[in-house]
Scaffold this active site. Sequence first.
Site, PDB file in Angstrom:
ATOM      1  N   ASP A 140      28.555  30.626  38.544  1.00 30.87           N
ATOM      2  CA  ASP A 140      29.371  31.840  38.503  1.00 30.87           C
ATOM      3  C   ASP A 140      29.926  31.953  37.083  1.00 30.87           C
ATOM      4  O   ASP A 140      30.789  31.176  36.691  1.00 30.87           O
ATOM      5  CB  ASP A 140      30.501  31.724  39.542  1.00 30.87           C
ATOM      6  N   TRP A 177      38.234  30.652  42.581  1.00 35.47           N
ATOM      7  CA  TRP A 177      36.944  31.299  42.854  1.00 35.47           C
ATOM      8  C   TRP A 177      35.922  30.277  43.323  1.00 35.47           C
ATOM      9  O   TRP A 177      35.126  30.549  44.231  1.00 35.47           O
ATOM     10  CB  TRP A 177      36.445  32.046  41.618  1.00 35.47           C
ATOM     11  N   LYS A 202      34.835  41.552  33.888  1.00 35.98           N
ATOM     12  CA  LYS A 202      35.532  40.625  33.010  1.00 35.98           C
ATOM     13  C   LYS A 202      35.012  40.699  31.580  1.00 35.98           C
ATOM     14  O   LYS A 202      35.774  40.568  30.651  1.00 35.98           O
ATOM     15  CB  LYS A 202      35.409  39.182  33.529  1.00 35.98           C
TER      16      LYS A 202
HETATM   17  C1  LIG Z   1      37.041  37.718  39.125  1.00 41.46           C
HETATM   18  C2  LIG Z   1      36.174  36.587  39.507  1.00 41.46           C
HETATM   19  C3  LIG Z   1      35.465  36.565  40.720  1.00 41.46           C
HETATM   20  C4  LIG Z   1      35.596  37.649  41.764  1.00 41.46           C
HETATM   21  O1  LIG Z   1      34.974  38.794  41.339  1.00 41.46           O
HETATM   22  P1  LIG Z   1      34.905  40.089  42.252  1.00 41.46           P
HETATM   23  O2  LIG Z   1      33.981  40.948  41.460  1.00 41.46           O
HETATM   24  O3  LIG Z   1      36.291  40.620  42.357  1.00 41.46           O
HETATM   25  O4  LIG Z   1      34.356  39.702  43.563  1.00 41.46           O
HETATM   26  C5  LIG Z   1      34.642  35.490  40.974  1.00 41.46           C
HETATM   27  N1  LIG Z   1      34.517  34.488  40.089  1.00 41.46           N
HETATM   28  C6  LIG Z   1      35.177  34.469  38.920  1.00 41.46           C
HETATM   29  C7  LIG Z   1      35.004  33.322  37.988  1.00 41.46           C
HETATM   30  C8  LIG Z   1      36.028  35.523  38.585  1.00 41.46           C
HETATM   31  O5  LIG Z   1      36.687  35.508  37.426  1.00 41.46           O
END
Ligand SMILES: *Cc1c(COP(=O)(O)O)cnc(C)c1O
Length: 355
Positions: free
Chosen positions: A167, A100, A191
């Site tokens: 993030d 990511w 998540k």
């Molecule tokens: C799952 C995830 C993403 C991507 O998320 P989307 O909502 O599918 O765009 C980005 N960063 C991290 C750390 C993730 O776990």
Amino acid sequence: MKKHNFSAGPCILPQSVLQKASAAVLNFNDLNLSLIEVSHRSKDFVDVMENARSLALEHLGLQNKGYKALFLQGGASLEFLMVANNLLENKAAYLNTGTWADKSLKEARMLGEVIEVASSKDQNFNYIPKNYSVPNDVDYFHCTSNNTIFGTQLKEFPKTNVKLVCDMSSDIFSRQMDFSQFDLIYAGAQKNMGPAGTTLVVIKEDILGKVSRQIPSMLDYKVHISKDSMFNTPAVFPVYVSMLTLEWLKDIGGLAAIEKINNEKAALLYNEIDRNPLFKGFVSNKEDRSNMNATFNLTDDSLNDRFNSLWTAAGINGLKGHRSVGGYRASMYNALPIESVAVLVDVMKELELGA
Ligand SMILES: *Cc1c(COP(=O)(O)O)cnc(C)c1O
């Protein structure tokens, strides 16, 4: 019986939240209308949005500190692009700790110069680089607090004068921290917060409006802030469920309480991974291990089928590792009870006894 759900995302949510959400889909606030068939401009839904935004700031300890919370769409993946659009004037620094992080960096490169301050790609991202420095002349520093796929987690963040962007998709609301060290935090809901379809963005408002480019309205945080996160129709159901999860978290004692439980769950599983000779952890340095996603392998691949049938029979779901890592991944998000981790540990012991 409900499965022990170790899925990495979309993933487990509190059962009480799912019950309330189901009821609201049929009859929201006794309106005799479904949550998903009322106007997002109705008072009942505006209250939901405002409550969700304020609970998010409250949990992070960021109320009345110049921050705004937004519930946007497009996933964390769209934030990769929005962050750069709103903050990148000349150059930005990125820490590359996984798939990511790598993707966020690639998006930013389309809009300016990106300095990769460190990367753990050389070892398939099985550690967190340390001892890097963040240049003083960048517009911001971007990092990923928890690497969902590889099972590593940042335990410390650089002390820098540069704006800090993070993030936190897979560990938001899982631990206590001084969140005021960050200028912008984003997290896809699916998540640790709610269903897929909304992304929480928490921004220190005074960092905006400093770039010279024209930002398309839908990508402009200022536009979303000025419209109280209702510039366009928000993802009403994901925002509602996120609000319920944030209420649930408050009821059980907030970040202090959940951090304690998350530490206990992680200790239980990692102790077994370290003790049981049939297993080995994927992450090379123990201090980098994620409390949310534990990645591990069998030391003897010929035991795969037997292990798979044991955990399936025990009612466990979602243990297969990501295709880029292989092996197994146990995701232990906030809503996963410690009893589920105990069931997994029992299965690991059972495998050892029968091997
Ligand atoms: C799952 C995830 C993403 C991507 O998320 P989307 O909502 O599918 O765009 C980005 N960063 C991290 C750390 C993730 O776990």
